[in-house]
Write an enzyme that holds these catalytic residues in place. Structure first.
Site, PDB file in Angstrom:
ATOM      1  N   ASN A 191       1.482   3.317  -2.953  1.00  0.00           N
ATOM      2  CA  ASN A 191       2.178   3.567  -4.174  1.00  0.00           C
ATOM      3  C   ASN A 191       1.734   5.194  -4.763  1.00  0.00           C
ATOM      4  OD1 ASN A 191       3.347   1.384  -4.267  1.00  0.00           O
ATOM      5  ND2 ASN A 191       1.989   0.589  -5.742  1.00  0.00           N
ATOM      6  N   THR A 206     -10.614  -7.042  -5.541  1.00  0.00           N
ATOM      7  CA  THR A 206     -11.663  -7.133  -6.280  1.00  0.00           C
ATOM      8  C   THR A 206     -12.463  -5.729  -6.139  1.00  0.00           C
ATOM      9  OG1 THR A 206     -12.795  -8.129  -4.282  1.00  0.00           O
ATOM     10  CG2 THR A 206     -12.609  -9.359  -6.270  1.00  0.00           C
ATOM     11  N   GLU A 207     -11.890  -5.046  -5.277  1.00  0.00           N
ATOM     12  CA  GLU A 207     -12.623  -3.610  -5.321  1.00  0.00           C
ATOM     13  C   GLU A 207     -11.518  -2.423  -6.105  1.00  0.00           C
ATOM     14  OE1 GLU A 207     -11.731  -5.567  -2.344  1.00  0.00           O
ATOM     15  OE2 GLU A 207     -13.874  -6.226  -2.208  1.00  0.00           O
ATOM     16  N   ASN A 208     -10.449  -2.906  -6.408  1.00  0.00           N
ATOM     17  CA  ASN A 208      -9.689  -1.736  -7.145  1.00  0.00           C
ATOM     18  C   ASN A 208     -10.258  -1.519  -8.448  1.00  0.00           C
ATOM     19  OD1 ASN A 208      -6.532  -3.047  -5.861  1.00  0.00           O
ATOM     20  ND2 ASN A 208      -7.783  -1.407  -5.284  1.00  0.00           N
ATOM     21  N   TRP A 209     -11.236  -2.138  -8.848  1.00  0.00           N
ATOM     22  CA  TRP A 209     -12.056  -2.049 -10.208  1.00  0.00           C
ATOM     23  C   TRP A 209     -12.789  -0.630 -10.144  1.00  0.00           C
ATOM     24  CZ3 TRP A 209     -10.575  -4.959 -14.066  1.00  0.00           C
ATOM     25  CH2 TRP A 209     -10.194  -6.125 -14.032  1.00  0.00           C
ATOM     26  N   ARG A 262     -11.392   1.922  -9.118  1.00  0.00           N
ATOM     27  CA  ARG A 262     -10.400   3.074  -9.334  1.00  0.00           C
ATOM     28  C   ARG A 262     -11.011   3.897 -10.925  1.00  0.00           C
ATOM     29  NH1 ARG A 262      -4.749   2.277  -6.285  1.00  0.00           N
ATOM     30  NH2 ARG A 262      -5.824   1.648  -4.446  1.00  0.00           N
ATOM     31  N   HIS A 315       3.185   2.923  -8.923  1.00  0.00           N
ATOM     32  CA  HIS A 315       2.961   1.718  -9.171  1.00  0.00           C
ATOM     33  C   HIS A 315       4.115   1.044  -9.959  1.00  0.00           C
ATOM     34  CE1 HIS A 315      -0.985   2.083  -7.811  1.00  0.00           C
ATOM     35  NE2 HIS A 315      -1.542   2.548  -8.887  1.00  0.00           N
ATOM     36  N   ASP A 352       0.748  -1.180   0.036  1.00  0.00           N
ATOM     37  CA  ASP A 352       0.164   0.078  -0.053  1.00  0.00           C
ATOM     38  C   ASP A 352       0.776   1.309   0.066  1.00  0.00           C
ATOM     39  OD1 ASP A 352      -2.093   1.456  -0.042  1.00  0.00           O
ATOM     40  OD2 ASP A 352      -2.817   0.968   2.152  1.00  0.00           O
ATOM     41  N   SER A 386      -8.322  -5.840   4.538  1.00  0.00           N
ATOM     42  CA  SER A 386      -8.751  -5.096   3.331  1.00  0.00           C
ATOM     43  C   SER A 386      -9.048  -6.420   2.386  1.00  0.00           C
ATOM     44  CB  SER A 386      -7.509  -4.375   2.718  1.00  0.00           C
ATOM     45  OG  SER A 386      -7.577  -3.077   3.214  1.00  0.00           O
TER      46      SER A 386
END
Ligand code: FPP
Length: 252
Positions: free
Chosen positions: A31, A75-78, A80, A46, A29, A205
């Site tokens: 970046n 799965t939650e990073n979509w 962004r 990144h 975490d 998370s």
């Protein structure tokens, strides 16, 4: 290479080789914050994050740690911004293509965990190629969680087991921890002994929810791109000071 890094090629003298974690997991975490602090776009954070991950993988190999699992995309990073998601997918694909030869040379065995079918097909192809090419390598087990969610992993295991029960292949009483684990993405890989999270957030998370039940947690304020050998050394030192009781009481 700096002198500090050269010195840290060897296991630092204050660490006990016999009490190293066998499996380290990392939530990489910070970046974006790292890039912002440097006045750079988030995506460059990144890119630097990949360098930090490569260095950690080498360090685990040098110091005799058998398995490393990294949380690359949840799965939650979509949720962004689309440009960032696209950048990350392209980055994963490029890194895999560029690093495959070295991973083969270094005997790394790479595996991906998560719902891989939802990833771009060109990335899925690169993943299959890398997994296949390194399948029998005897070196470090390197697992990358991509489109991974712990709850989703548990649900898909439940569905698979329920289906077997429905088919009459197993009885409900036969469902135990070993059977359940055999349906997780991480089947065959030992649970992490140490879970490191960078950037100071005190959260799991949705990462390896089942597998971290008895992992030691180590949270550092260092932002992921700055997580180097010295930072890992400190994490391992803290780990070796812990008294792992697995719910029992202290010996002696
Ligand atoms: C979290 O920082 C980081 C990510 C969501 C991406 C991590 C991915 C890599 C380091 C690349 C790994 C590459 C391969 C091939 C395995 P953040 O963006 O949430 O940072 P912030 O909290 O400061 O915004």
């Amino acid at each position: 290479m700096t002198t500090k890094q050269t010195v840290l090629q060897e296991l630092p003298a204050d660490l006990d080789r016999d009490r190293l974690p066998k499996h380290v997991a990392v939530i990489m975490d910070g970046n974006g914050r790292w890039a912002k602090r440097q006045g750079l776009p988030r995506i460059l954070g990144h890119r630097r994050g990949v360098d930090a991950l490569k260095e950690l993988l080498r360090c685990c190999r040098d110091w005799g740690i058998k398995a490393l699992t990294a949380y690359a995309f949840s799965t939650e990073n979509w949720g962004r911004p689309l440009e960032e998601v696209d950048f990350l997918m392209t980055l994963f694909e490029r890194v895999l293509r560029q690093e495959l030869d070295e991973m083969i040379r270094e005997n790394v065995r790479i595996k991906f965990v998560g719902n891989l079918l939802a990833l771009p097909s060109s990335l899925q192809a690169e993943i299959s190629r890398a997994v296949e090419a390194t399948r029998n390598n005897p070196g470090i087990q390197f697992t990358v969680a991509t489109n991974y969610g712990g709850r989703q992993e548990i649900l898909q295991a439940c569905r698979a087991i329920a289906f077997q029960v429905q088919q009459g292949l197993i009885q409900p009483e036969e469902i135990d921890e070993a059977l359940f684990e055999s349906h997780l993405y991480t089947a065959g890989i030992s649970d992490p002994d140490l879970l490191i999270r960078t950037s100071g957030e005190m959260r799991i998370s949705n990462f390896l929810l089942w597998q971290v039940a008895y992992s030691e947690l180590y949270i550092t304020d260092i932002l992921w791109p700055d997580f180097d050998r010295e930072a890992f050394h400190l994490a391992l030192r803290a780990y070796q000071q812990r008294d792992r009781r697995f719910g029992k009481i202290a010996k002696g």
